[in-house]
Design an enzyme around this catalytic site. Structure first.
Site, short mmCIF file in Angstrom:
data_model
loop_
_atom_site.label_atom_id
_atom_site.label_comp_id
_atom_site.label_asym_id
_atom_site.label_seq_id
_atom_site.Cartn_x
_atom_site.Cartn_y
_atom_site.Cartn_z
N LYS A 1 38.04 32.62 49.30
CA LYS A 1 38.24 32.78 47.85
C LYS A 1 36.92 33.22 47.18
O LYS A 1 35.86 32.75 47.56
CB LYS A 1 38.70 31.43 47.27
CG LYS A 1 38.80 31.37 45.76
CD LYS A 1 39.88 32.28 45.21
CE LYS A 1 39.85 32.34 43.69
NZ LYS A 1 40.70 33.43 43.15
N GLY A 2 37.03 34.09 46.20
CA GLY A 2 35.86 34.63 45.52
C GLY A 2 34.92 33.55 45.00
O GLY A 2 35.36 32.65 44.27
N GLY B 1 41.89 33.88 37.39
CA GLY B 1 40.60 33.97 36.68
C GLY B 1 39.44 33.50 37.53
O GLY B 1 38.45 32.98 37.01
N CYS C 1 38.14 42.37 39.76
CA CYS C 1 39.10 41.36 39.31
C CYS C 1 39.56 41.64 37.89
O CYS C 1 38.74 41.70 36.97
CB CYS C 1 38.54 39.96 39.38
SG CYS C 1 39.82 38.77 38.88
N LYS D 1 34.86 45.83 47.22
CA LYS D 1 36.30 45.82 46.98
C LYS D 1 36.64 46.51 45.67
O LYS D 1 36.18 46.12 44.59
CB LYS D 1 36.80 44.37 46.96
CG LYS D 1 38.30 44.25 46.82
CD LYS D 1 38.75 42.87 47.22
CE LYS D 1 40.22 42.64 46.99
NZ LYS D 1 40.61 41.29 47.43
N THR E 1 44.40 43.73 42.80
CA THR E 1 45.71 43.74 42.13
C THR E 1 45.80 44.80 41.03
O THR E 1 44.80 45.24 40.49
CB THR E 1 46.00 42.35 41.54
OG1 THR E 1 44.90 42.00 40.70
CG2 THR E 1 46.18 41.31 42.62
C1 LIG Z 1 46.52 34.18 43.90
C2 LIG Z 1 45.57 35.31 44.18
C3 LIG Z 1 44.20 35.11 44.08
C4 LIG Z 1 43.30 36.16 44.36
N1 LIG Z 1 41.96 35.93 44.27
C5 LIG Z 1 41.08 36.94 44.61
C6 LIG Z 1 39.66 36.70 44.62
O1 LIG Z 1 39.17 35.60 44.38
N2 LIG Z 1 38.85 37.75 44.92
C7 LIG Z 1 39.34 39.00 45.24
O2 LIG Z 1 38.55 39.92 45.52
N3 LIG Z 1 40.67 39.24 45.27
C8 LIG Z 1 41.54 38.24 44.97
N4 LIG Z 1 42.90 38.46 45.01
C9 LIG Z 1 43.40 39.81 45.40
C10 LIG Z 1 43.82 39.86 46.87
O3 LIG Z 1 42.73 39.58 47.74
C11 LIG Z 1 44.41 41.24 47.23
O4 LIG Z 1 43.45 42.24 47.00
C12 LIG Z 1 45.66 41.57 46.41
O5 LIG Z 1 46.46 40.42 46.23
C13 LIG Z 1 46.52 42.67 47.04
O6 LIG Z 1 46.96 42.31 48.34
P1 LIG Z 1 48.40 41.64 48.65
O7 LIG Z 1 49.43 42.52 48.02
O8 LIG Z 1 48.49 41.59 50.14
O9 LIG Z 1 48.37 40.27 48.04
C14 LIG Z 1 43.81 37.44 44.74
C15 LIG Z 1 45.20 37.63 44.84
C16 LIG Z 1 46.08 36.59 44.57
C17 LIG Z 1 47.57 36.84 44.72
#
Ligand SMILES: Cc1cc2nc3c(=O)[nH]c(=O)nc-3n(C[C@H](O)[C@H](O)[C@H](O)COP(=O)(O)O)c2cc1C
Length: 293
Positions: free
Chosen positions: A33-34, A60, A118, A153, A181
């Site tokens: 987690k970030g 967040g 983010c 990223k 996302t």
């Molecule tokens: C609940 C949640 C928390 C996330 N937290 C982070 C984060 O802390 N840092 C980050 O770079 N991406 C974060 N992401 C993005 C994911 O790492 C990923 O890039 C994104 O969800 C797309 O991939 P997926 O469709 O397989 O989920 C988060 C995504 C979700 C759903």
């Protein structure tokens, strides 16, 4: 890395949460987690809502901060043979640089993933990821402070992803991961309110896979550093699609929330595909998209 399958940040906790569910040593890499310099509370709930073929989140970047992570989470991760990559972010360039320098001095970390994408925090994060020059500056500042392998990223919430990727490579990134996302909304018609307290959130899951594939393909044609594909990878076939358009590795995100063993199933499925097709080296699949008949 044993294989190209990593966990996407924010969907796999700090690794230990999945200890009883998956063989953590079978993963290509664990991305946690970030993390930020100080602990962060994140946004107010509701922070998650299911949408067709995906979900919106507006966490967040809640996290325990680098000090607590080092003290309480890293000792467990150090026992694994799997490389551990720390996803990190800051609100200012100075914060990114200080955190990179702090992580550089920690043992048992194989690399960093710099989140400049983010959509759910007010300052920092995406502000750097949508402007090529700002991206260059923040990545250069981190590069100066760390000798660790550095993945950057990227955000899909831009007009020209190749312009950002190009500048990030120039600034010294060792690899690029994408996509984070896609900014979206969901509304409750009865209350006429957003289903998220933050109003907007980040869309993930199968709904974003076509966007992610297109962007990974574009970026892998643009840069000379490895590209890591992320976005809606639920099963081995999805992972293979990303490899075909040019990714050398992939990350599994939302799928972990649906099937906690998704990463294991994907590793098994890729192996089975290679055996069936009698392909000896997975590199033969990477960037193998056939354009004309
Ligand atoms: C609940 C949640 C928390 C996330 N937290 C982070 C984060 O802390 N840092 C980050 O770079 N991406 C974060 N992401 C993005 C994911 O790492 C990923 O890039 C994104 O969800 C797309 O991939 P997926 O469709 O397989 O989920 C988060 C995504 C979700 C759903």
């Amino acid at each position: 890395m044993n294989n190209p399958v990593m966990t996407a940040s924010g969907t796999f906790g700090y690794g230990s949460e999945f200890e009883t569910l998956v063989d953590l040593n079978r993963l290509g890499a664990i991305i946690v987690k970030g993390l930020s310099l100080k602990p962060a509370m994140g946004n107010k709930p509701p922070r998650i809502v299911e949408t067709p073929s995906g979900m919106l989140n507006a966490i967040g970047l809640e996290n325990i901060g680098i000090d607590v992570f080092e003290r309480e989470k890293l000792p467990f991760l150090r026992q694994l043979t799997t490389p551990v990559i720390l996803n990190m972010y800051g609100k200012t360039i100075n914060e990114y640089a200080r955190l990179a320098s702090r992580i550089n001095d920690i043992s048992g970390v194989s690399g960093i993933e710099v989140n400049i994408s983010c959509p759910n925090i007010k300052a920092g994060g995406i502000a750097f990821g949508v402007d090529p020059d700002a991206a260059y500056e923040v990545v250069s500042a981190v590069r100066e402070k760390t000798s660790l392998p550095m993945i950057v990223k990227l955000s899909p919430n831009v007009t020209d992803i190749t312009a950002i990727a190009h500048r990030v490579e120039e600034a010294g990134a060792d690899a690029i991961s994408l996509i984070n996302t896609v900014t979206g909304m969901a509304i409750d018609v009865e209350t006429r309110r957003s289903r998220l307290a933050n109003i907007t959130g980040g869309l993930s899951g199968p709904a974003i896979k076509p966007i992610a594939l297109r962007m990974v393909w574009q970026v892998s044609q643009t840069v000379n550093i490895p590209v890591i594909g992320i976005g809606g990878i639920m099963e081995a076939k999805d992972a293979l699609e990303f490899l075909i358009v040019g990714a050398t590795a992939i990350q599994v995100g939302t799928a972990n929330l649906v099937n906690p063993r998704a990463t294991m199933d994907i590793i098994d499925g890729i192996e089975a595909f290679l055996e069936k097709k009698k392909i000896g080296d997975i590199k033969e699949i990477v960037n193998s998209l056939i354009i004309s008949q």
